[in-house]
Design a protein around this motif. Structure first.
Motif, PDB file in Angstrom:
ATOM      1  N   PRO A 157       0.820  -1.216   0.000  1.00 14.07           N
ATOM      2  CA  PRO A 157       0.000   0.000   0.000  1.00 14.07           C
ATOM      3  C   PRO A 157       0.852   1.263   0.000  1.00 14.07           C
ATOM      4  N   ILE A 158       0.299   2.308  -0.573  1.00 16.04           N
ATOM      5  CA  ILE A 158       1.040   3.553  -0.751  1.00 16.04           C
ATOM      6  C   ILE A 158       1.470   4.168   0.573  1.00 16.04           C
ATOM      7  N   TRP A 159       0.717   3.893   1.634  1.00 19.08           N
ATOM      8  CA  TRP A 159       1.050   4.485   2.934  1.00 19.08           C
ATOM      9  C   TRP A 159       2.264   3.819   3.591  1.00 19.08           C
ATOM     10  N   THR A 160       2.791   2.756   2.971  1.00 17.20           N
ATOM     11  CA  THR A 160       4.017   2.134   3.495  1.00 17.20           C
ATOM     12  C   THR A 160       5.262   2.620   2.754  1.00 17.20           C
ATOM     13  N   LYS A 161       5.086   3.481   1.768  1.00 14.00           N
ATOM     14  CA  LYS A 161       6.226   3.947   0.979  1.00 14.00           C
ATOM     15  C   LYS A 161       7.274   4.584   1.886  1.00 14.00           C
ATOM     16  N   GLY A 162       8.510   4.155   1.729  1.00  7.03           N
ATOM     17  CA  GLY A 162       9.597   4.685   2.538  1.00  7.03           C
ATOM     18  C   GLY A 162       9.810   3.960   3.851  1.00  7.03           C
ATOM     19  N   LEU A 163       8.946   2.981   4.160  1.00  8.38           N
ATOM     20  CA  LEU A 163       9.062   2.265   5.435  1.00  8.38           C
ATOM     21  C   LEU A 163       9.765   0.916   5.299  1.00  8.38           C
ATOM     22  N   VAL A 222       5.410  -2.268  -6.371  1.00  8.19           N
ATOM     23  CA  VAL A 222       4.143  -1.783  -6.915  1.00  8.19           C
ATOM     24  C   VAL A 222       3.305  -1.226  -5.770  1.00  8.19           C
ATOM     25  N   LEU A 223       2.904   0.036  -5.886  1.00  7.28           N
ATOM     26  CA  LEU A 223       2.130   0.703  -4.839  1.00  7.28           C
ATOM     27  C   LEU A 223       0.659   0.776  -5.229  1.00  7.28           C
ATOM     28  N   SER A 250       5.848   2.426  15.826  1.00  3.11           N
ATOM     29  CA  SER A 250       5.236   3.686  15.389  1.00  3.11           C
ATOM     30  C   SER A 250       4.928   3.669  13.897  1.00  3.11           C
ATOM     31  N   MET A 251       5.537   2.743  13.157  1.00  2.82           N
ATOM     32  CA  MET A 251       5.232   2.626  11.729  1.00  2.82           C
ATOM     33  C   MET A 251       3.760   2.296  11.496  1.00  2.82           C
ATOM     34  N   ALA A 252       3.138   1.632  12.473  1.00  3.13           N
ATOM     35  CA  ALA A 252       1.728   1.260  12.323  1.00  3.13           C
ATOM     36  C   ALA A 252       0.822   2.488  12.283  1.00  3.13           C
ATOM     37  N   LEU A 253       1.313   3.616  12.768  1.00 11.33           N
ATOM     38  CA  LEU A 253       0.516   4.842  12.712  1.00 11.33           C
ATOM     39  C   LEU A 253       0.247   5.270  11.273  1.00 11.33           C
ATOM     40  N   SER A 254       1.067   4.795  10.345  1.00 17.15           N
ATOM     41  CA  SER A 254       0.886   5.178   8.945  1.00 17.15           C
ATOM     42  C   SER A 254      -0.464   4.715   8.408  1.00 17.15           C
ATOM     43  N   VAL A 255      -0.900   3.519   8.789  1.00 15.30           N
ATOM     44  CA  VAL A 255      -2.195   3.039   8.303  1.00 15.30           C
ATOM     45  C   VAL A 255      -3.335   3.750   9.018  1.00 15.30           C
ATOM     46  N   LEU A 256      -3.172   4.021  10.305  1.00 20.04           N
ATOM     47  CA  LEU A 256      -4.195   4.768  11.047  1.00 20.04           C
ATOM     48  C   LEU A 256      -4.409   6.139  10.419  1.00 20.04           C
TER      49      LEU A 256
END
Length: 318
Positions: free
Chosen positions: A133-139, A153-154, A255-261
């Protein structure tokens, strides 16, 4: 165009993705599932034709390693007859390593938990396509060799869109639904006692245990005033996509999980973060006192799932 595919599943969500892909792609498919956490029961629930291979290794690192080694041996024996097949998995380490070792190509993987570092480090260097998913880009912090870098692929969405978009929820709230965290996962080292405190402060709390039995989570969500989950969980995403207020607990996880929230909140979905028990309790009380369900149909239409892109890859001409 790919006409034969092996899919390996290690949790209920990956089984739902397998079912969605099988329904879309008109190709020959073999499915294997790992026993445990309701995975094989979800496969039966969805009517899949599958083989059970291996078990979950539990919380202990040594147990995980031994179970993984044994499962790879069994998968290798199974897959040695699958010459000419492509491979897809949502985060199966064993399946990916076996497919790579036996020369199955392409290897397509998907993932939405960059905080599960061990899994990411073991599968990403071996795959040809990694769908995230796009919200994980850079993680994704995986190091690749110069000659082995997958196509990233995003997609603009969450994987749960794939099966929730077709659901008409008959909402009749009767309780607070609490999905217990995946405490045996390698990325968690917290007891989450706060989840069990809710039963002391509220009368109508229903717990969906993580490693015991099988639950039709959509049916449980349909009877919930609100859903309480660990931040980033599948059930939490399902609930807010279906319009049921969802509280994601942000303590005890990366704290990476905050990206999906934050992504889901930005999409306008009914999801709320709580970093303490007092916040959690206050939000739950609010949703009991003021029951409400959101209309999310238009939001879901604007979101993508990984299956959209996996299907495209399978249909590519040689």
């Amino acid at each position: 165009m790919i006409d034969r595919l092996w899919i390996d599943c290690t949790d209920p969500a990956s089984v739902r993705l397998a079912k969605a892909l099988i329904d879309r792609a008109d190709i020959e498919v073999k499915v294997t599932v790992r026993e445990g956490a309701g995975t094989e029961k979800m496969a039966k629930f969805l009517g899949l034709n599958f083989d059970i291979i291996g078990k979950h290794g539990g919380k202990d690192p040594y147990g995980k390693l031994i179970a993984s080694i044994q499962r790879m041996k069994e998968l290798a024996e199974y897959a040695k007859k699958l010459k000419g097949y492509a491979f897809y998995t949502h985060s199966s380490v064993e399946g990916t390593r076996v497919a790579y070792g036996l020369g199955l190509r392409p290897i397509i993987t998907s993932d939405d938990t960059p905080w599960s570092i061990y899994v990411a480090n073991l599968i990403i260097p071996l795959c040809g396509y990694h769908i995230v998913p796009i919200w994980t880009k850079g993680l994704w912090s995986v190091k690749h060799s110069k000659n082995n870098h997958p196509t990233l692929v995003l997609y603009d969405g969450v994987k749960e869109v794939e099966w929730t978009k077709a659901i008409e929820l008959n909402w009749k709230p009767r309780y607070i639904l609490v999905r217990e965290p995946e405490v045996e996962a390698s990325y968690l080292n917290y007891e989450f006692k706060e989840f069990h405190l809710l039963a002391k402060d509220f009368d109508n709390v229903s717990y969906a245990k993580r490693y015991e039995g099988f639950y039709d989570m959509i049916k449980l969500i349909a009877n919930s005033y609100c859903v309480v989950t660990l931040c980033g969980s599948t059930v939490g995403k399902e609930a807010c996509l279906l319009g049921v207020p969802t509280v994601m607990y942000t303590k005890g996880i990366s704290s990476m999980a905050l990206s999906v929230l934050n992504y889901l909140k930005d999409k306008g979905l009914p999801v709320y973060g709580a970093s303490s028990y007092e916040e959690l309790k206050s939000l739950v009380n609010r949703f009991i006192q003021e029951p409400v369900i959101w209309d999310t149909k238009d939001m879901l239409k604007r979101m993508e799932s990984p299956i959209d892109y996996i299907d495209q890859i399978l249909r590519q001409k040689d």
